[in-house]
Design a protein around this motif. Structure first.
Motif, short mmCIF file in Angstrom:
data_model
loop_
_atom_site.label_atom_id
_atom_site.label_comp_id
_atom_site.label_asym_id
_atom_site.label_seq_id
_atom_site.Cartn_x
_atom_site.Cartn_y
_atom_site.Cartn_z
N ASP A 6 -35.48 36.58 -36.53
CA ASP A 6 -36.00 36.90 -35.20
C ASP A 6 -37.47 37.22 -35.36
O ASP A 6 -37.85 38.31 -35.78
CB ASP A 6 -35.24 38.10 -34.62
CG ASP A 6 -35.63 38.40 -33.18
OD1 ASP A 6 -36.74 38.00 -32.76
OD2 ASP A 6 -34.83 39.04 -32.49
N SER A 7 -38.33 36.24 -35.07
CA SER A 7 -39.78 36.42 -35.28
C SER A 7 -40.38 37.43 -34.31
O SER A 7 -41.38 38.07 -34.64
CB SER A 7 -40.50 35.07 -35.15
OG SER A 7 -40.30 34.52 -33.87
N ARG A 8 -39.79 37.62 -33.13
CA ARG A 8 -40.32 38.60 -32.19
C ARG A 8 -40.14 40.03 -32.68
O ARG A 8 -40.96 40.89 -32.44
CB ARG A 8 -39.66 38.44 -30.82
CG ARG A 8 -40.07 37.13 -30.12
CD ARG A 8 -39.30 36.93 -28.87
NE ARG A 8 -37.91 36.70 -29.29
CZ ARG A 8 -36.87 36.80 -28.51
NH1 ARG A 8 -37.01 37.11 -27.26
NH2 ARG A 8 -35.65 36.58 -28.97
N LYS A 9 -39.02 40.28 -33.40
CA LYS A 9 -38.75 41.63 -33.91
C LYS A 9 -39.07 41.77 -35.39
O LYS A 9 -38.85 42.81 -35.97
CB LYS A 9 -37.28 41.98 -33.69
CG LYS A 9 -36.89 42.08 -32.24
CD LYS A 9 -35.42 42.45 -32.11
CE LYS A 9 -34.99 42.53 -30.67
NZ LYS A 9 -33.55 42.85 -30.56
#
Length: 87
Positions: free
Chosen positions: A8-11
């Protein structure tokens, strides 16, 4: 790689899952490459989840000491890891 992983690149999370850990599957490995510095990976958060305890012990019934009549009860299983290593 053993098991499955997702990123999960956003988190900024890399989640790795081993669906079965038992006598035949005692360990697993995951190797990956990514741009960055070693300190970008710290702190590391490790958690373990199990739907049953290691030796599968269950409470069959609960009774009162005096009279031996049954008691309604519920149980919750908690599997706690004493140690983990990041190599």
């Amino acid at each position: 790689m053993d098991g499955q992983y997702s990123h999960d690149s956003r988190k900024n999370i890399l989640e790795w899952s081993l669906p079965v850990i038992d006598e035949k599957n005692k360990s697993g490995s995951l190797e990956f490459s990514i741009d960055g510095k070693p300190n970008d990976f710290f702190p590391v958060h490790v958690s373990f989840v199990s739907k049953r305890n290691f030796c599968d012990i269950q409470v069959a019934k609960v009774t009162y000491i005096e009279g031996g009549s049954p008691v309604r009860f519920s149980s919750e299983t908690s599997f706690v890891v004493d140690k983990y290593e990041i190599l």
